[in-house]
Design a protein around this motif. Structure first.
Motif, PDB file in Angstrom:
ATOM      1  N   ILE A  78       0.840  -1.207   0.000  1.00  0.00           N
ATOM      2  CA  ILE A  78       0.000   0.000   0.000  1.00  0.00           C
ATOM      3  C   ILE A  78       0.873   1.254   0.000  1.00  0.00           C
ATOM      4  CG2 ILE A  78      -1.666   1.366   1.353  1.00  0.00           C
ATOM      5  CD1 ILE A  78      -2.877  -1.284   2.354  1.00  0.00           C
ATOM      6  N   GLN A  81       2.403   1.777  -3.448  1.00  0.00           N
ATOM      7  CA  GLN A  81       1.398   2.268  -4.403  1.00  0.00           C
ATOM      8  C   GLN A  81       1.104   3.748  -4.144  1.00  0.00           C
ATOM      9  OE1 GLN A  81      -1.838  -0.473  -3.783  1.00  0.00           O
ATOM     10  NE2 GLN A  81      -0.778  -2.188  -4.781  1.00  0.00           N
ATOM     11  N   ASP A  82       1.107   4.098  -2.865  1.00  0.00           N
ATOM     12  CA  ASP A  82       0.792   5.470  -2.472  1.00  0.00           C
ATOM     13  C   ASP A  82       1.817   6.481  -2.999  1.00  0.00           C
ATOM     14  OD1 ASP A  82      -0.882   7.296  -0.970  1.00  0.00           O
ATOM     15  OD2 ASP A  82       0.799   7.498   0.427  1.00  0.00           O
TER      16      ASP A  82
END
Ligand code: ASP
Ligand code: MG
Length: 411
Positions: A78, A81-82
């Motif tokens: 995550i 991806q951020d």
């Protein structure tokens, strides 16, 4: 890239890890990342198993403790991806990382590298892999690799994908000549040979799981131990950052005679007085200890003067001292001895260096130096590239400092 528990201890640190990964991706590298559980998580999970039932099913222990790494692999994916990096998490069973069925201490048997390599190349996607866990194919059950096992996951993945390097990011910036908390002048080693690192890790230096070093040695994976606490953007991805490279001995140009000094206070000594000096006695002593799963380390036996009786001394982990005494007391009739003596306040100090193979008198200098400080040596063992001394625990720090200067490691 492998990140240990302290490097992923909270969300801020996971973001920091993501920036380290981003730097390498931006430099054009294909990256697989292996992560540990957040610091303290695995301990908590182990405690919960013990609290639920002291004697619990090893398969369920694995089902519980493997979850720590599942959390961090997902969170890191995550975080990546951020910041605009394509990433996907992979559990041990998804790759899969196949292992034996020795639950709680399974060994990796194979990793499907083709699939992983294809994913790296085709999807340009960072693979974030849960360390520590695998799959036993026949039973379809999740396994774990023993405490500290994500180091081994990382080296195994690196071997499987034929990575150029396996960078182990941790809370120290490398491997030191000895514990810097004991010797403030301990130096970071630029390089250390696999065999030396294997000895250091086996003798209690906690930087890497022993099995990861074995794997690296067998598959010739160059392992680079480095700090995860450097500012990710301050690191030049093409330069040589501070750290320690664990490599083949041929790759070390300027080999010192002594590379490092390890010590362990977690030792106990047992002496068996007046055992008969005849065939079968050692078997009668060490057989029952092996059956009780007690690891015997140093063993010293004299040749008797009269051909009849001798003494035998050995060491066991301090935690097994009482149990070893009970086992030997029970076997007394079979072994036949006069009495058992023991000491719990002993320490083992070991001097390691591949240079010992070709230099005589390395240990003799240590005996002299320790004698000059009034330190008595209770037992000595040697191998090709190390020697270990058993001394009174109170003198551990003095002995380590003395030997560290003696072999020129202070500079
Ligand atoms: N999380 C596991 C442990 O604490 C594996 C690892 O961190 O290497 O033992
Ligand atoms: Mg570790």
């Amino acid at each position: 890239m492998k990140f240990g528990g302290t490097s992923v201890a909270d969300i801020e640190r996971i973001r920091n890890v993501a920036r380290h990964v981003k730097r390498e991706v931006a430099a054009g590298h294909e990256v697989a990342v292996v992560v540990s559980a957040m610091a303290g998580t695995t301990n908590q999970l182990v405690t919960w198993c013990q609290q639920t039932a002291a004697a619990h099913d090893a398969r369920e222990y694995d089902a519980v403790v493997a979850t720590g790494e599942q959390i961090t692999s997902g969170l890191l994916a995550i975080a990546l991806q951020d910041i605009g990096i394509a990433a996907r998490s992979w559990q041990g069973w998804q790759l899969p990382i196949l292992t034996t069925d020795a639950h709680t201490t399974a060994r990796i048997t194979s990793i499907d590298a083709a699939a992983l390599v294809e994913r790296l190349a085709m999807r340009r996607e960072v693979a974030v892999i849960s360390g520590f866990q695998g799959l036993h194919a026949e039973s379809g059950r999740i396994t774990t690799l023993g405490r500290g096992g994500s180091d081994t996951s990382a080296v195994a993945v690196a071997a499987a994908i034929r990575a150029n390097r396996c960078d182990i990011y941790t809370d120290v910036d490398g491997v030191y000549t000895t514990d810097p908390r004991v010797v403030s002048r301990a130096q970071r080693l630029v390089k250390i040979a696999f065999e030396e690192m294997l000895e250091l890790a086996s003798l209690g230096a906690k930087v890497l799981q022993v099995r990861s070093v074995e794997l690296g040695m067998v598959h010739k994976v160059r392992i680079f131990v480095r700090s995860s606490f450097e500012a990710p953007d301050a690191v030049d991805p093409h330069g040589v950052p501070p750290g320690t490279l664990i490599c083949d001995e041929e790759d070390i140009v300027e080999q010192q005679v002594v590379t490092g000094i390890a010590f362990s206070k977690d030792e106990a000594q047992i002496s068996i007085r007046r055992v008969e000096d005849k065939p079968g006695v050692a078997a009668a002593i060490f057989g029952p200890l092996a059956e009780a799963n007690i690891n015997v380390d140093m063993i010293v036996q004299n040749v008797s003067a009269d051909g009849r009786f001798t003494d035998l001394t050995f060491t066991v982990p301090a935690g097994d001292f009482e149990r070893a005494n009970r086992v030997l007391t029970k076997a007394r009739a079979v072994i036949g001895y006069e009495r058992l003596d023991g000491a719990n306040d002993v320490a083992k100090v070991s001097v390691i260096g591949i240079g010992m193979r070709s230099h005589a008198g390395v240990a003799a200098r240590a005996f002299r130096a320790l004698a000059d400080r009034g330190i008595n040596i209770r037992a000595i063992t040697t191998s090709e590239i190390k020697f270990s001394l058993l001394i009174e625990a109170a003198y551990t720090e003095l002995a380590v400092r003395t030997l560290h200067s003696l072999y020129g490691l202070d500079r």
